[in-house]
Write a protein that holds these residues in place. Structure first.
Motif: not given
Length: 524
Positions: A470-477
Motif C-alpha cells: 500500500s502506498v501514499l501519493i504525497c505533495d512535497r510542498f
C-alpha cells in the motif's frame, strides 16, 4: 681610497682601460664620528644609510628588498629585512635605508690596517596597492604620479602595444599619474559572494631611472556597492539562471528605469539605481537607514502567450547606511514552483519484480511464478503510472506477503510497516535508491526482500507466496500525512493508502526446513 681597474673588451677587439673609484673615509673602531654624506651614502660607526626620493609618499610596509650576496639573491619582506640588519625610515617623499655592517649580504674588504670597505648590492621594489574604481561601463585603475614612463601594458597574459590600447578596450590617461579606464566588455565575471567583474592579470612596464620596472596586479570590481552620491550599483549575468536569462525582460519596481549598461554579447547588465527614484523604498531601522528595490523577470510581466521557455528571476536589493558606512545586499527570492499538471482518471499502480538489483528489465507476466530458493533476494519496485506532476512523489506505506492472492487473507507476514523495515523480522528489508537516470524517479520505490516459506505447525504451506504494497501519493510542498516525511521508526496507524499486488506469485523451493510452532514464515 679603494681603486678598481676594469678591463673592457669592445666588439672591435680593442682594449680600453676604465677606472672607477668609490670611497668612504676610514672609521676607527674606538671612536664615534659625526655622520656625513659621501654622495648619497651616510656612514656611521654601526651602519651605512642611503636616502632615495621615491616620488610618492613613502610607505615602507609596501617595499620588498632583494639582496645579492654574490652567491644567491635573498628576497626579504620588511619584517624579514629588519630582523636581518636593515631598517627603513620614511621622511616625507624620501625613503632612508639603514644597513648594519653585519646585515645579510654585506661584504667587507680590508684596506690597510685601519680601513674597512663595506658594500652591499640591493634592489628595492615597491608594491603599490591600487584599488579599482568601477562604474556602469568601466573599471579604472589609477597609479599615483611618480618619475616613471609607461612603456607596455599586458592584459590577461596578452601584451598590448601602446598604440592599440583603445581598440582593446583600454583608454589611457596620463594627466596626473597613470589611469587606465578598462571597458567592462573585456572584463571577466564570476560568482563569489555575488556577481563580480575582474581582470585576472594586468601587467604594467615602466621605464624608471634607466631600468624597466614591472607592476603586476589583479584588479576587480565589487559585485554591488552603495555609492556615497546616492546610488545602488550592481551587475546581473545572463547565466544567473538555467536556461540563460533574457536580460531584456529585467524590470525594476519602476519599469521605466532600465539598466545603465548592457554588454555587446548580451551576457550582462549593470544597474545604476538612484536611492530617490525608480521605485526605491526606504525605512529606518534603529540608527540605520535602509533603501530597497527589486529586480525581476517574471512571466506575469510579459505579453500574454501560450508557452514560455524563459527563466524567471526575482532579486531584492538592499542598501543600508549606518554611521557613514554603506553596505549593499542582494537576496535571491525563491519563486514558487510551476502549477501542478493534472492527469484526469483513476490512479494506476503496479508492483514489479526484477531478477537483479540493477532494476533494468522486470519479469514478464508469462514468467510467473518466479522460482527462488529460500533466502534468495527478490527485487521489487512499486510504480505510479500515467502521472507526470513533478511536485508529487510516491511513499511506501505497508508491504506484506500472503499465501494466497487475496491481500487480506491469512497467514500474512509484514516486510514494510509504516514505510520502515519490520522490526520483528531478522532479515530486514533493504530499500534501494532510484537514480535520476530513470524517468519520473519520484514515482518509484524499490526494495529487496529475502524469500521465506510460510509454515503451520510442523507442516509447510504450499510454496506460492504473494506480495502486496500500500502506498501514499504525497505533495512535497503540502504533505498531508506524517508518512510523507520518511522517518523510522514510526508510530503505528490504522489506515492504509492505495494498494497494489505483485502480478504473480513466487514459488519457493526449500532445500530443507525444520518444523516450528505457530503460523509464521520460516527463513532458511
Amino acid at each position: 681610497m679603494l681603486r678598481l681597474r676594469l678591463v673592457v673588451n669592445d666588439t672591435m677587439g680593442e682594449e680600453r682601460n676604465v677606472t672607477y673609484s668609490t670611497h668612504c673615509h676610514s672609521v676607527h673602531a674606538d671612536e664615534i664620528i659625526t655622520p656625513f654624506f659621501a654622495g648619497a651614502t651616510n656612514c656611521t660607526k654601526d651602519f651605512m644609510a642611503v636616502s632615495r626620493g621615491v616620488g610618492v609618499p613613502a610607505a615602507p610596509m609596501t617595499w620588498t628588498l632583494s639582496v645579492d650576496d654574490g652567491t644567491r639573491i635573498h628576497q626579504l619582506s620588511l619584517g624579514q629585512a629588519m630582523q636581518q640588519g636593515y631598517n627603513f625610515l620614511a621622511d616625507g617623499h624620501n625613503l632612508i635605508l639603514q644597513v648594519a655592517f653585519t646585515a645579510t649580504g654585506v661584504v667587507s674588504y680590508k684596506v690597510g690596517e685601519q680601513i674597512v670597505l663595506y658594500t652591499v648590492a640591493l634592489k628595492l621594489t615597491k608594491n603599490l596597492i591600487c584599488p579599482a574604481i568601477c562604474n556602469a561601463t568601466h573599471m579604472t585603475v589609477a597609479i599615483p604620479a611618480f618619475p616613471g614612463t609607461l612603456m607596455a601594458v599586458g592584459a590577461e597574459d596578452k601584451t598590448i602595444p601602446m598604440d592599440q590600447l583603445q581598440e582593446n578596450g583600454i583608454a589611457l590617461d596620463t594627466k596626473t599619474g597613470v589611469k587606465l579606464h578598462i571597458s567592462r566588455e573585456v572584463l571577466k565575471s564570476r560568482s563569489c559572494s555575488g556577481l563580480q567583474s575582474y581582470m585576472s592579470s594586468l601587467e604594467l612596464a615602466f621605464h624608471f631611472h634607466g631600468e624597466t620596472v614591472t607592476m603586476v596586479m589583479h584588479p576587480e570590481c565589487p559585485s554591488a556597492v552603495c555609492t556615497q552620491d546616492g546610488y545602488m550599483d550592481f551587475e546581473i549575468l545572463a547565466d544567473s539562471t538555467t536556461p540563460l536569462l533574457d536580460l531584456d525582460t529585467l524590470r525594476l519596481r519602476d519599469p521605466a528605469c532600465r539598466p545603465a549598461f548592457k554588454s555587446s554579447l548580451n551576457d550582462r547588465v549593470w544597474f545604476h539605481v538612484p536611492l530617490n527614484g525608480c521605485g526605491t523604498r526606504y525605512w529606518l531601522d534603529g540608527e540605520k537607514i535602509v533603501y530597497e528595490n527589486e529586480v525581476r523577470a517574471l512571466w506575469a510581466d510579459l505579453p500574454l502567450r501560450r508557452i514560455s521557455r524563459d527563466s524567471e528571476l526575482r532579486l531584492t536589493v538592499l542598501c543600508s547606511f549606518s554611521n557613514g558606512d554603506a553596505s549593499l545586499t542582494i537576496k535571491v527570492d525563491n519563486l514558487p514552483p510551476p502549477a501542478s499538471s493534472v492527469n484526469q482518471g483513476p490512479l494506476s499502480l503496479v508492483l514489479l519484480s526484477y531478477p537483479e538489483d540493477s532494476y533494468r528489465q522486470p519479469y514478464r507476466d508469462d514468467q510467473y511464478p518466479i522460482v527462488r530458493y529460500l533466502r534468495q533476494p527478490i527485487f521489487l519496485e512499486v510504480q505510479v503510472l500515467n502521472r507526470n506532476d513533478p511536485n508529487l512523489h510516491l511513499v511506501l506505506d505497508d508491504c506484506w506477503a500472503t499465501a494466497s492472492q487475496d491481500p487480506s487473507s491469512l497467514p500474512q507476514w509484514n516486510i514494510v510497516v509504516d514505510g520502515c523495515e519490520y522490526d520483528l523480522d531478522s532479515y530486514k528489508t533493504v530499500f534501494h535508491p532510484v537514480g535520476h537516470s530513470v524517468s519520473y524517479a519520484n514515482y518509484r520505490q524499490r526494495l529487496e526482500v529475502k524469500t521465506f516459506a510460510f509454515v503451520s505447525g510442523d507442516k509447510a504451506l504450499p510454496g506460492l507466496v504473494y506480495f502486496h504494497c500500500s502506498v501514499l501519493i504525497c505533495d512535497r510542498f503540502q504533505p498531508d500525512s506524517p508518512l510523507c516525511m520518511r522517518r523510522c521508526p514510526r508510530p503505528s496507524r490504522s489506515k492504509r493508502g492505495k494498494m497494489v499486488s505483485l502480478r504473480g506469485p513466487v514459488l519457493l523451493v526449500p532445500e530443507g526446513w525444520s518444523a516450528t510452532q505457530g503460523t509464521k514464515p520460516m527463513w532458511y
